[in-house]
Design a protein around this motif. Structure first.
Motif, PDB file in Angstrom:
ATOM      1  N   ALA A   1       0.975  -1.210  -0.116  1.00 17.66           N
ATOM      2  CA  ALA A   1      -0.169  -0.091   0.090  1.00 17.66           C
ATOM      3  C   ALA A   1       0.711   1.108   0.152  1.00 17.66           C
ATOM      4  O   ALA A   1       0.654   2.084  -0.502  1.00 17.66           O
ATOM      5  N   GLU A   2       2.076   1.132   0.685  1.00 13.55           N
ATOM      6  CA  GLU A   2       2.907   2.614   0.738  1.00 13.55           C
ATOM      7  C   GLU A   2       3.382   2.633  -0.638  1.00 13.55           C
ATOM      8  O   GLU A   2       3.833   3.834  -1.005  1.00 13.55           O
ATOM      9  N   VAL A   3       3.976   1.528  -1.477  1.00 17.01           N
ATOM     10  CA  VAL A   3       4.300   1.931  -2.632  1.00 17.01           C
ATOM     11  C   VAL A   3       3.325   2.515  -3.686  1.00 17.01           C
ATOM     12  O   VAL A   3       3.484   3.485  -4.428  1.00 17.01           O
ATOM     13  N   VAL A   4       2.107   2.037  -3.451  1.00 15.06           N
ATOM     14  CA  VAL A   4       0.878   2.808  -4.176  1.00 15.06           C
ATOM     15  C   VAL A   4       0.803   4.163  -3.834  1.00 15.06           C
ATOM     16  O   VAL A   4       0.797   5.176  -4.592  1.00 15.06           O
ATOM     17  N   THR A   5       0.817   4.607  -2.583  1.00 14.46           N
ATOM     18  CA  THR A   5       0.745   6.283  -2.032  1.00 14.46           C
ATOM     19  C   THR A   5       2.050   6.905  -2.440  1.00 14.46           C
ATOM     20  O   THR A   5       1.887   8.281  -2.518  1.00 14.46           O
TER      21      THR A   5
END
Length: 761
Positions: A185-189
């Motif tokens: 999820a952090e890579v998406v953000t």
């Protein structure tokens, strides 16, 4: 009947019977070099093998003849019933109960629940490689794009992702590790910092089927899936295929990792030229496949491997074994019974071993042995001695409706830029390319679980994030096919010229993709005025109505002729507080006239399966699948009804509505009744606000009605659960089963007490 005083003694005795032991034998260090694998002797056992008690509950998947045949109450007699998807349902039960479940008339198959594998590997830092800073500075941030992430668990409040999280949902029976999912999820953000995150936790294949369906129904734009299924044949036709295809048809782009198995994958025909039932990995007859290589000691720890095959004729059986080639002793011997689906068969081995030389052996245990076999070592050594990288793409990367992402390494810590050596590659088992694009990996993170996040697990959310940037910029509401085409057509070719099975069309280029999606500013043209509905003389019109014309003559104003409206002026758009009454062109009833009324919903009911109105009341989750919301309203000539539902977290969605009826408009001033089908059975317990109102002008006052419905989580009656023979009574054996589950912590003392009271009565 046994007296009540005997109850305590029974519980104690049953609890004592639960005791068991796990034994582990030591590993010999004596070295006896061998060229080929020794025979596998089941009676001799295996050094280092672990024996698991059959009383310990394990997750199993039950496949029924059809979905409607599943009897959850009956199944609950054998264990804890979990997630259902179509004709497949999970249950946590002891191995000793499997045979009983298999004998149920509606059960087609029982198998251990398959577990997914996260597609991450350690990597070197290259935090500058995402190539999106310039886009963020120009205001391209994925604002408003809905991105779903499916993983084992999440830390939703982590500062790295918390501000982006819209909702979370879990289909798991137990909490999952949040590290991998939070990193994805952090890579998406990092890539699309203003995107909205919908996070879903899942465990078994059944959970994952439901998770994909759920996100598609939430109308997310993109699903990111950094998970692989080594046990599943990579031919594009398996558990998750239908859900991925359906999600795409609903407008959701499914972005998944290719897997990290290229360096520990082997595929080819089973060979046994010396007729000893041991597979030969090479033409020279070598029967051992060293982990990681000959003469190198495995560092110790867990090893998990799967062997699968698609039968070419009569059924065959194979199994895996772990051999110490120096001692000629088997460290662990896998099960000889094959697991199966409609399309493939597989077997697994799982062991925790001490540091020692180690090799894999494949044994043929039954049938003609005329199959192509495929080996994946998905936990343990980083590579194996004999490997075939081709066709190492992992499911669901094999599904044609998915965008499958390989891992691209670039930066100062990487000796040479290119596809990572571990990155899964095609072709698929049915001959398709398999890999669509590559994405940057080895990303610096701030969430605290990883310093550097690598593997195709990091590449997939990068591509999913770029897709969100494209989605934001592309004109209109682009389809999954349009977004995928943009990603592919603007990617940088990094392998052989043209698309290939290793890198697809190349590494996704965020700047070029967004640039291609951004359309020139069009010439501004006046927005056409909506065509007004023409009211005929004598018609009823309504307060708040905007697009309305008074007769074919298009009178500018009308004058009230009766009651409180007398002398009042009526013009368009009609104000929401316009005085009701009759208005005419000349202030008399002899010319063109209309009646101004109040738009209203005159009847509003939320009916349960029994037809009872539960508005303002509650319903058990098991009875919340077929709710009906019935709306009667008086403005159907001009517009319809919208139904929205706000969940206990305050999030509003139309995804709970199974159908959205488009009623035939009523004529004149007549009323219309519409019925919406609503399903809340799979949602979290809590209070839902269900609101009906007009689709356009009429969303105020009495034209907007809301009611609360509370969904209760149902706990099955413990007496009914443990009454295995359905005779309405609890006998000593059924009481013992309840005591066993109490001793394992699967039921509380209240449930045990209820069963004991039924036994003693």
């Amino acid at each position: 009947m046994i007296k009540k005083s005997a109850f305590l003694g029974v519980v104690v005795v049953v609890a004592v019977l639960l005791a068991g032991a796990i034994t582990v034998s030591g590993v010999s260090n004596n070295k006896t070099s061998v060229d080929q694998a020794p025979p596998i002797d089941d009676s001799a056992g295996a050094t280092g093998a672990t024996t698991t008690q059959t009383t310990v509950p394990q997750q199993h998947t039950v496949v029924a003849t059809n979905a409607s045949a599943i009897n959850r109450t009956r199944l609950a007699q054998y264990g804890t019933v979990e997630t259902q998807a179509d004709a497949q349902i999970d249950i946590r039960m002891p191995q000793s109960n499997v045979s009983a479940v298999e004998r149920l008339p509606w059960v087609r198959e029982v198998r251990p629940a398959m577990q997914p594998v996260p597609a991450d590997v350690p990597g070197s830092s290259d935090g500058e490689s995402l190539g999106v800073k310039e886009l963020h500075q120009n205001g391209v941030t994925g604002d408003g794009v809905k991105v779903g992430v499916i993983d084992s668990g999440f830390d939703r409040d982590n500062p790295a992702i918390g501000n982006n999280v819209v909702t979370t949902r879990s289909f798991r029976s137990t909490a999952g590790d949040p590290a991998h999912g939070t990193a994805v999820a952090e890579v998406v953000t990092q890539t699309a910092p203003d995107s909205d995150l919908y996070l879903v936790s899942a465990d078994t294949t059944t959970d994952h089927q439901r998770a994909i369906e759920y996100l598609a129904n939430q109308d997310v734009d993109i699903i990111v899936y950094s998970i692989s299924w080594p046990s599943v044949e990579d031919d594009g036709d398996h558990y998750l295929s239908d859900e991925i295809v359906s999600a795409r048809q609903q407008g959701t782009l499914f972005v998944t990792s290719a897997g990290n198995e290229a360096e520990h994958h082997w595929e080819g025909d089973f060979q046994d030229t010396d007729q000893d039932d041991i597979h030969e990995w090479t033409a020279s007859g070598d029967e051992v496949n060293s982990l990681p290589s000959p003469g190198v000691t495995f560092r110790g720890g867990a090893i998990n491997a799967v062997l699968r095959w698609e039968e070419r004729g009569d059924p065959s059986e194979y199994r895996l074994a772990l051999l110490n080639p120096n001692t000629a002793e088997y460290v662990s011997i896998g099960r000889s019974r094959a697991l199966s689906t409609e399309t493939s068969r597989w077997t697994t081995i799982s062991a925790t071993v001490e540091p020692q030389p180690l090799a894999l052996v494949v044994q043929h245990t039954g049938g003609p042995a005329d199959d192509e076999i495929e080996l994946v070592v998905f936990k343990g050594p980083r590579r194996i001695e004999r490997t075939i990288p081709s066709s190492s793409v992992m499911a669901p990367g094999d599904v044609d409706a998915a965008v499958t992402v390989g891992a691209y390494e670039r930066g100062k810590y990487v000796q040479s830029s290119g596809i990572a050596s571990y990155s899964g590659r095609g072709p698929t088992d049915d001959g398709r390319r398999g890999v669509d694009v590559a994405g940057y990996t080895n990303t610096d993170l701030n969430s605290g679980f990883y310093d550097i996040f690598g593997g195709t697990s990091a590449a997939a959310p990068y591509v999913g994030g770029v897709a969100a940037l494209v989605e934001e910029q592309q004109k209109g509401d682009p389809s999954p096919a349009e977004v995928e085409s943009t990603l592919k057509s603007t990617s940088d070719d990094i392998g052989r010229s043209g698309a290939d099975t290793v890198s697809g069309t190349g590494a996704v280029d965020a700047i070029d993709a967004v640039g291609s999606a951004t359309t020139p500013t069009p010439t501004v043209t006046p927005t056409p005025t909506p065509t007004a509905t023409v009211a005929q003389s004598g018609d009823r019109v309504f307060q708040g109505q905007e697009s309305i014309q008074f007769g074919s003559q298009d009178f500018d104003t009308l004058t009230g002729v009766s009651g409180d409206a007398e002398g009042q002026v009526l013009s368009t758009p009609i104000p929401q507080d316009q005085t009701t009454g009759t208005y005419s062109a000349d202030g008399t009833l002899n010319t063109f006239s209309v009646v101004v009324g109040q738009p209203r919903i005159s009847d509003y009911e939320i009916l349960n399966e029994s037809g009872k109105d539960i508005a303002g009341s509650s319903v058990a989750d098991v009875n919340a699948e077929n709710l009906e919301v019935v709306v009667e309203y008086n403005f159907a000539k001009y517009e319809g009804i919208d139904l929205t539902i706000e969940n206990p977290n305050g999030l509003e969605s139309q995804g709970y509505v199974v159908n959205s009826p488009n009623p035939v408009q009523a004529s004149g001033s007549g009323t219309q009744t519409v019925t919406f089908d609503v399903n809340l059975s799979d949602e979290d317990a809590g209070t839902y606000a269900i609101t009906a109102e007009g689709t356009d002008d009429f969303d105020f006052g009495k034209a907007s009605v809301s009611a609360l419905v509370t969904v209760r989580e149902t706990q099955q009656d413990p007496v009914e659960r443990f009454d295995a023979n359905d005779d309405g009574e609890i006998d000593i054996g059924e009481l013992g089963t309840a005591a066993t589950e109490f001793a394992r912590g699967e039921i509380d003392v209240g449930a045990l007490g209820a069963v004991a009271a039924a036994f003693a009565s």
